[in-house]
Design a protein around this motif. Sequence first.
Motif, PDB file in Angstrom:
ATOM      1  N   SER A 226      51.913  27.385  44.375  1.00 22.40           N
ATOM      2  CA  SER A 226      52.414  26.196  43.686  1.00 22.40           C
ATOM      3  C   SER A 226      52.950  25.187  44.689  1.00 22.40           C
ATOM      4  CB  SER A 226      53.507  26.590  42.684  1.00 22.40           C
ATOM      5  OG  SER A 226      54.560  27.267  43.343  1.00 22.40           O
ATOM      6  N   SER A 227      52.805  23.902  44.359  1.00 23.68           N
ATOM      7  CA  SER A 227      53.319  22.851  45.233  1.00 23.68           C
ATOM      8  C   SER A 227      54.824  22.750  45.044  1.00 23.68           C
ATOM      9  CB  SER A 227      52.640  21.515  44.900  1.00 23.68           C
ATOM     10  OG  SER A 227      52.881  21.173  43.553  1.00 23.68           O
ATOM     11  N   PRO A 228      55.538  22.081  45.948  1.00 20.21           N
ATOM     12  CA  PRO A 228      55.034  21.245  47.044  1.00 20.21           C
ATOM     13  C   PRO A 228      54.608  22.066  48.266  1.00 20.21           C
ATOM     14  CG  PRO A 228      57.416  21.205  47.016  1.00 20.21           C
ATOM     15  CD  PRO A 228      57.012  21.993  45.810  1.00 20.21           C
ATOM     16  N   TYR A 229      53.723  21.469  49.076  1.00 24.82           N
ATOM     17  CA  TYR A 229      53.226  22.108  50.285  1.00 24.82           C
ATOM     18  C   TYR A 229      53.932  21.506  51.498  1.00 24.82           C
ATOM     19  CZ  TYR A 229      49.468  23.445  47.087  1.00 24.82           C
ATOM     20  OH  TYR A 229      48.752  23.938  46.027  1.00 24.82           O
ATOM     21  N   TYR A 230      54.819  22.278  52.095  1.00 23.91           N
ATOM     22  CA  TYR A 230      55.511  21.852  53.313  1.00 23.91           C
ATOM     23  C   TYR A 230      54.785  22.466  54.509  1.00 23.91           C
ATOM     24  CZ  TYR A 230      59.498  20.016  50.663  1.00 23.91           C
ATOM     25  OH  TYR A 230      60.300  19.285  49.830  1.00 23.91           O
ATOM     26  N   TRP A 231      53.988  21.646  55.179  1.00 27.39           N
ATOM     27  CA  TRP A 231      53.216  22.112  56.333  1.00 27.39           C
ATOM     28  C   TRP A 231      54.081  22.019  57.587  1.00 27.39           C
ATOM     29  CZ3 TRP A 231      48.852  24.355  54.845  1.00 27.39           C
ATOM     30  CH2 TRP A 231      48.259  23.950  53.653  1.00 27.39           C
ATOM     31  N   ARG A 232      54.581  23.138  58.056  1.00 26.40           N
ATOM     32  CA  ARG A 232      55.479  23.172  59.209  1.00 26.40           C
ATOM     33  C   ARG A 232      54.689  23.025  60.506  1.00 26.40           C
ATOM     34  NH1 ARG A 232      58.046  27.983  60.087  1.00 26.40           N
ATOM     35  NH2 ARG A 232      60.142  27.201  60.476  1.00 26.40           N
ATOM     36  N   ALA A 233      55.217  22.225  61.423  1.00 23.05           N
ATOM     37  CA  ALA A 233      54.580  22.043  62.736  1.00 23.05           C
ATOM     38  C   ALA A 233      55.578  22.232  63.873  1.00 23.05           C
ATOM     39  CB  ALA A 233      53.928  20.666  62.828  1.00 23.05           C
ATOM     40  N   ILE A 234      56.752  21.570  63.799  1.00 22.33           N
ATOM     41  CA  ILE A 234      57.726  21.586  64.899  1.00 22.33           C
ATOM     42  C   ILE A 234      59.118  21.845  64.331  1.00 22.33           C
ATOM     43  CG2 ILE A 234      58.529  20.386  66.971  1.00 22.33           C
ATOM     44  CD1 ILE A 234      56.236  18.372  66.501  1.00 22.33           C
ATOM     45  N   VAL A 235      59.881  22.693  65.009  1.00 18.16           N
ATOM     46  CA  VAL A 235      61.272  22.951  64.650  1.00 18.16           C
ATOM     47  C   VAL A 235      62.160  22.259  65.682  1.00 18.16           C
ATOM     48  CG1 VAL A 235      63.064  24.704  64.331  1.00 18.16           C
ATOM     49  CG2 VAL A 235      60.725  25.133  63.538  1.00 18.16           C
ATOM     50  N   HIS A 236      63.126  21.472  65.223  1.00 16.83           N
ATOM     51  CA  HIS A 236      64.028  20.715  66.093  1.00 16.83           C
ATOM     52  C   HIS A 236      65.440  21.271  65.916  1.00 16.83           C
ATOM     53  CE1 HIS A 236      60.743  17.696  66.153  1.00 16.83           C
ATOM     54  NE2 HIS A 236      60.630  18.033  64.879  1.00 16.83           N
ATOM     55  N   ASP A 237      66.067  21.668  67.020  1.00 21.43           N
ATOM     56  CA  ASP A 237      67.370  22.338  66.916  1.00 21.43           C
ATOM     57  C   ASP A 237      68.467  21.659  67.736  1.00 21.43           C
ATOM     58  OD1 ASP A 237      66.109  23.013  69.306  1.00 21.43           O
ATOM     59  OD2 ASP A 237      67.107  24.952  69.436  1.00 21.43           O
ATOM     60  N   GLU A 238      68.206  20.499  68.323  1.00 24.00           N
ATOM     61  CA  GLU A 238      69.221  19.774  69.106  1.00 24.00           C
ATOM     62  C   GLU A 238      69.352  18.350  68.596  1.00 24.00           C
ATOM     63  OE1 GLU A 238      68.635  19.665  73.289  1.00 24.00           O
ATOM     64  OE2 GLU A 238      69.275  21.726  73.615  1.00 24.00           O
ATOM     65  N   PHE A 239      70.597  17.856  68.549  1.00 23.77           N
ATOM     66  CA  PHE A 239      70.852  16.473  68.122  1.00 23.77           C
ATOM     67  C   PHE A 239      71.475  15.717  69.295  1.00 23.77           C
ATOM     68  CE2 PHE A 239      73.633  13.299  65.900  1.00 23.77           C
ATOM     69  CZ  PHE A 239      72.600  12.541  65.368  1.00 23.77           C
ATOM     70  N   ASN A 240      70.836  14.611  69.720  1.00 25.40           N
ATOM     71  CA  ASN A 240      71.316  13.863  70.882  1.00 25.40           C
ATOM     72  C   ASN A 240      72.128  12.625  70.496  1.00 25.40           C
ATOM     73  OD1 ASN A 240      69.460  12.008  69.971  1.00 25.40           O
ATOM     74  ND2 ASN A 240      68.239  11.951  71.862  1.00 25.40           N
TER      75      ASN A 240
END
Length: 662
Positions: A226-240
């Motif tokens: 079932s949708s929605p389809y969240y296509w994961r590509a990059i994980v970001h873990d730092e905030f500048n």
Amino acid sequence: MNNIKNEKIVNFSLCFIYAFLIVFFIAHLPIAFVSVLATLSVWNFVIAFRNTKKPNAWLANILAGSSLVVMIYSVGMSDTVILFVAMLLLSSIFKLLQAKTKKHYHIIITLTFFSLSSAYLFNQSIITTLVISGLFILNFAVLGLLESKHNLKMVSKQSSKLFLMALPLAIFLLLFLPKIPAFWQLPGPKLAKTGLSEQVDPFDIAKLSNSDELVFRATFNQQAPSSPYYWRAIVHDEFNGNAWLMSDYLKYNNQSNNSSSVTNNTQKLANYTIIAEPATQKWLYGLAYSMSNSKNVNNSLLGVLRKKNYQAKSLQYNVSSFDFESTALEPFEKKRYTYLAHKQNSQASELANGLMQHVNSDRDFYNALLQYFVEKEFKYTLTPSPMSGDNTIDQFLFENKRGFCGHYASAAAYIFRDAGIPARVVSGYLGGELNQDNNTLTVRQYDAHAWVEVYLENEGWVIFDATAVVAPERLNGSLSQNDELNDEFKSNLDFGLVRLSNFAAINWLRLEIENLDYKWSSWVLGFDDEKQSDFLKSFFGSKNSWLVPLMVLLIAGFSFAGYFVYLNWPQKSKTKPPPIVKEYLDILRWAQKNKVIAPEHLTPNQQLEYISQKKPEVGLLIIEFSQLFNQVRYAKTPFTKERKTQAKDLIKLIKSTNKRKI
């Protein structure tokens, strides 16, 4: 020059080929260099059209030197593939500008074959293949024109015939020829494509909504989840302070080629196949926690996929997706996902603290933050207002309240971390346009999306996406199918068929082209050694592999023998009828069709007179044709173009007059 046959049409044809190539390479070459190539091509065309002299050696050398400077300055020396293509095009067009002998034209035609082939370094779609194949046929025809007195139409037919004869052999070689690595190859071109980056800047990701560039296609093996389809590509873990980044820890300590993170209790969501377009980045796409057993794909501990090696062609891979495990975070992981090095957004911090005081659990905080976006009437837009400074999150939350997905993800992740709840930003794509013909989801750059993954006690990692409450239509399908944002989306989009999809006929054409291109990508471009091995096993069985080389040799031998016999088979000589006889026979056939058959013992003039008597309504026209016949056949008057036209006009009048009479 006098020994070159069809010189003018040869020049026109080569100019036409290079005009197409220049249009194709506009997206890959600097506009300054493209302008130089276009100017030289137009100059070549004008010279051929006006039959004027070509530039002398001094002028040509000065122009060549100037063009070389422009090429080096605009193209640069960093990308060797682009530089190679630029030099090839420039040298070919300049050679055409100076060509004066048959040897020169042979060199140009040979270079043109290489120029046409270089297009496949950048695009291998079905449309590109059809266009380049047509230009190959034309280039072969130009080669024939140099040695033939025939016109372009006739040599093009011969060239097309040879191409079609070679097509079955090419298909056979694709299916049966062993796919071994190349002994030597050029490095892949650095394709100048828009796309995701390791830094999520809210304004940069919003720019992707302007591009309809294809990213990937996904086909589910069974029923789609079932949708929605969240296509994961990059994980970001730092905030500048302004953007979310991927830390070095995730880059270099995240590789895994096993399924240690997947247990027997983990629920499988779906199995599917993805065909990813060529791109300079190594990240790939998958739903939830993704794993792949394809040989060119690396798995990771975070459930995101990566290419093992860069490839300058589309990549087809299989994916299995699972739910995230609800296991507890290690202390160092919790510390990493709650760390904020920059806390200049004081109002956002106050909001986080205020929400924490009214909730009893992480899940309650999650729901309270969603409700905050609803109550404060935030808006989803593809054209967010620019913001600057160290407190852009505060500006978005308390002043603008209008933003793209990146704004909501950046602000939400900041608030969760400030409240001590582990959170990370994920960038990828949301949804996709479903093609009913092949049950395939097509995902384009304008479907780029950013969201937050939050770790909740006793639940594990869950998706937090303010888009779900701010613009709920965005979660279903593609951005191109969002009615609420349709006008804004179409006005922002670069020119293309998607922008014209409001017209039913154009949208149908677009979907049909996409369907055809998908089959091409899957069946031809995606026919790798694994698919070939499966095909051969189904054809010969796993125990009779020795039959494969034998079959290849036999069919190749029969093909060449058959072609040799075809070339040497005696053909009946076709005698060309004398002048105006063909037109005379045409009148006799017309008369027979109208039930008027002249006696065979009569002479041609007597037969024409007989027909005129039986058909008095066209009698004068037939007598006029008879006079023209006598002039050409008996008085030996040349059957010029004017007389030939006169004869055809008389025949048309005879036939049309008879029809009106009826």
